[in-house]
Design a protein around this motif. Sequence first.
Motif, mmCIF file in Angstrom:
data_model
loop_
_atom_site.group_PDB
_atom_site.id
_atom_site.type_symbol
_atom_site.label_atom_id
_atom_site.label_comp_id
_atom_site.label_asym_id
_atom_site.label_seq_id
_atom_site.Cartn_x
_atom_site.Cartn_y
_atom_site.Cartn_z
ATOM 1 N N ALA A 90 69.663 39.093 -4.927
ATOM 2 C CA ALA A 90 69.180 37.708 -4.976
ATOM 3 C C ALA A 90 70.317 36.736 -4.680
ATOM 4 N N LEU A 91 71.487 37.001 -5.241
ATOM 5 C CA LEU A 91 72.656 36.161 -4.979
ATOM 6 C C LEU A 91 73.036 36.229 -3.496
ATOM 7 N N ALA A 92 72.996 37.411 -2.916
ATOM 8 C CA ALA A 92 73.314 37.569 -1.497
ATOM 9 C C ALA A 92 72.338 36.778 -0.620
ATOM 10 N N GLU A 93 71.069 36.850 -0.940
ATOM 11 C CA GLU A 93 70.080 36.113 -0.151
ATOM 12 C C GLU A 93 70.305 34.610 -0.263
ATOM 13 N N ALA A 94 70.513 34.125 -1.481
ATOM 14 C CA ALA A 94 70.706 32.686 -1.669
ATOM 15 C C ALA A 94 71.977 32.196 -0.968
ATOM 16 N N ALA A 95 73.067 32.927 -1.129
ATOM 17 C CA ALA A 95 74.337 32.512 -0.538
ATOM 18 C C ALA A 95 74.347 32.648 0.981
ATOM 19 N N THR A 96 73.495 33.496 1.517
ATOM 20 C CA THR A 96 73.391 33.656 2.964
ATOM 21 C C THR A 96 72.509 32.581 3.569
ATOM 22 N N ARG A 97 71.518 32.131 2.811
ATOM 23 C CA ARG A 97 70.573 31.120 3.299
ATOM 24 C C ARG A 97 70.892 29.739 2.722
ATOM 25 N N LEU A 98 72.123 29.324 2.811
ATOM 26 C CA LEU A 98 72.569 28.078 2.186
ATOM 27 C C LEU A 98 71.761 26.855 2.612
ATOM 28 N N ALA A 99 71.347 26.790 3.843
ATOM 29 C CA ALA A 99 70.671 25.601 4.350
ATOM 30 C C ALA A 99 69.179 25.564 4.038
ATOM 31 N N ASP A 100 68.651 26.600 3.417
ATOM 32 C CA ASP A 100 67.216 26.672 3.200
ATOM 33 C C ASP A 100 66.696 25.776 2.078
ATOM 34 N N LYS A 101 67.566 25.377 1.154
ATOM 35 C CA LYS A 101 67.127 24.492 0.072
ATOM 36 C C LYS A 101 68.304 23.690 -0.454
ATOM 37 N N ALA A 102 67.991 22.579 -1.107
ATOM 38 C CA ALA A 102 69.041 21.665 -1.579
ATOM 39 C C ALA A 102 69.977 22.330 -2.576
ATOM 40 N N ASP A 103 69.420 23.063 -3.512
ATOM 41 C CA ASP A 103 70.235 23.796 -4.486
ATOM 42 C C ASP A 103 70.297 25.239 -4.008
ATOM 43 N N ALA A 104 71.217 25.489 -3.095
ATOM 44 C CA ALA A 104 71.256 26.765 -2.377
ATOM 45 C C ALA A 104 71.306 27.975 -3.301
ATOM 46 N N VAL A 105 72.145 27.919 -4.320
ATOM 47 C CA VAL A 105 72.263 29.021 -5.281
ATOM 48 C C VAL A 105 71.943 28.439 -6.661
ATOM 49 N N PRO A 106 70.672 28.433 -7.027
ATOM 50 C CA PRO A 106 70.285 27.822 -8.297
ATOM 51 C C PRO A 106 70.816 28.586 -9.508
ATOM 52 N N ASP A 107 70.858 27.888 -10.634
ATOM 53 C CA ASP A 107 71.400 28.467 -11.860
ATOM 54 C C ASP A 107 70.710 29.765 -12.265
ATOM 55 N N ASP A 108 69.397 29.861 -12.063
ATOM 56 C CA ASP A 108 68.714 31.081 -12.506
ATOM 57 C C ASP A 108 69.210 32.310 -11.732
ATOM 58 N N ILE A 109 69.522 32.155 -10.469
ATOM 59 C CA ILE A 109 70.052 33.276 -9.683
ATOM 60 C C ILE A 109 71.466 33.607 -10.143
ATOM 61 N N TRP A 110 72.286 32.575 -10.311
ATOM 62 C CA TRP A 110 73.654 32.805 -10.773
ATOM 63 C C TRP A 110 73.668 33.429 -12.171
ATOM 64 N N ASP A 111 72.861 32.870 -13.066
ATOM 65 C CA ASP A 111 72.830 33.357 -14.452
ATOM 66 C C ASP A 111 72.351 34.810 -14.535
ATOM 67 N N ALA A 112 71.398 35.175 -13.695
ATOM 68 C CA ALA A 112 70.924 36.568 -13.682
ATOM 69 C C ALA A 112 72.054 37.503 -13.281
#
Length: 151
Positions: A90-112
């Motif tokens: 999940a972290l890899a997907e979020a960090a790879t798709r940085l431009a897809d949403k305003a909060d690219a790596v949200p807290d719930d992904i980081w916290d998990a």
Amino acid sequence: MQARITNTAVSPELQQAVNLLYKSAHSAGVPNATLELVHLRASQINGCSPCVDAGARAMRKAGETDDRLFAVAAWRETPYFTDAERSALALAEAATRLADKADAVPDDIWDAAAKHFSEAELSAIVLWIATTNFFNRINATTRQQAPQNWG
């Protein structure tokens, strides 16, 4: 499609820097299988055929099962991955798709991910995601191809 330049045109200094990134990411205690899954998933997202090919082949050579290899793109819908691996994916997907949403790596992904990995391990995972994206961008820009040495 033909490659624009060959990977052998890469300067020795760049190769040394990449080797240091690899060594750093792989020396923090994160299971190698987790780092390889992260690499494969980011490379799939970016459409980097040499990285997808090399990553899957290396994972298979290291003993990875076909079930898991074939399911990486659909990791959420399969039972083949641990909770720690899922959080890294999940972290890899979020960090790879940085431009897809305003909060690219949200807290719930980081916290998990932080539930499963130490700060040093998280740092290594983030470094490996960034390094993978670096490779993917070079390969896509220069039109590198997966080798045709099947079978």
